[in-house]
Design a protein around this motif. Sequence first.
Motif: not given
Length: 424
Positions: A20-38
């Motif tokens: 999309t024109g930029g370099t992304p970072s990465t995510l830490l998904v650590h919450g009990a109610l959080s979830f990855p999508l990609c």
Amino acid sequence: NLSLDAEFLLHGVSELDLVTGGTPSTLLVHGALSFPLCLDRSQRCFLAAARYGRGRVVVATHESQLSSPKLARFLLNAVSWLDAGRKGLVAVDPRLKKLCSLLSQAEVKSQLSQLVGDISVYCCTSYSDGDAERIHAFVAEGGGLLVGGQAWYWASQNCGKAAVAKYPGNRILNRFGLSILGQSGRAAKYAPVGPGEHYHFRRALLLFSTQLQEHQEPTEPLKGWLHPLAQDCAAFLHIPAHDCPAYASLHRILTKVLKRTGIPQVSRHCPVKSNSKEAVLLCMATELSLTMTDSTALVQKSPAGVCAPPVTVEIDGTNPGQTAWRSTGLYLPEGHTAVITCPCLVVGAGLQVQVGCHTDDLSKAKELKRPPVVIRTCDVACQKQSISCLWGGLIYIIVPAKSVLGNVPITVEGAVRAPFFKLG
């Protein structure tokens, strides 16, 4: 049901094009109610969502992802999910004008504005924490938050600081169980997370703890998750836990795992592979010890105390050149704690105490012949402070460039004199 949330967010999305024109970072998904999508093949996350209180959050790892026509289907799903059926107004930060245009084309009621008035969803970047408290309250009370940004550039400009704890956006996002990491990722096309089991930090940690307790060798899917688990443990443990019971409870779980299994032996004669349970335990031990003033809590048998009396040494605090190490001539045995006393005049003057001399970080090595990080450094922030190092080492005082403190008396309690060799 988080799986239903993920299904809603990814409905009609067969591909997530992050070019999309930029370099992304990465995510830490650590919450009990959080979830990855990609997720990529290395289990690094680029898009994620979470529930918090009565509200919802979606995070992208570069702001350009929030206005890309390639991601229009996903973005419209995200705004709809965040709105939770209210059909309310979507407020878009003025820095995301293209997103507002995209929403208008889809006949979504939106306007360029800050977090004010009666709005249902707020869209912004992650580069400021000025509205952190208001955003927390907004989401907790039922609002939806769509946020995007990368942290790798911030990390490159703030060496020595953990993005997961200090990056402005994470002062907002950490509470939601999501954190933008300081590492960059690859902008590419990825498949969305599908139904079934996939990597999540808490899920991997639970499997790891269970299989260790049952004396099992790691099995799939954990076997393929060991490397990202070690990396995520290291990142997670940089988040301050003292004011958050959820974080503190995870710290206690990690401590119990180490106390129960013990810290693996690693040496040139007993190397450890990076994708092994031993590597994960070494990483846990290293990072947990850095959160403590007394690392004996991680040792199965508490080390015997050092009987040596306090020693006062004089350090040259004048340094016209580059940052300099001044040896105290003292050694802190592994697992012990030293108490350092300094004159009040040098408190906050830039001095640091360091235990150990091998400063290289071997976390990315394929094979370890020592723990990945074996030093401990802390600022001289008060007259009397404790420092502990799981691995032990020589004690140094780090003197910053252009320091003009002169001779500084330093008293050290809990250390022993290091062997000294003199030729002739």
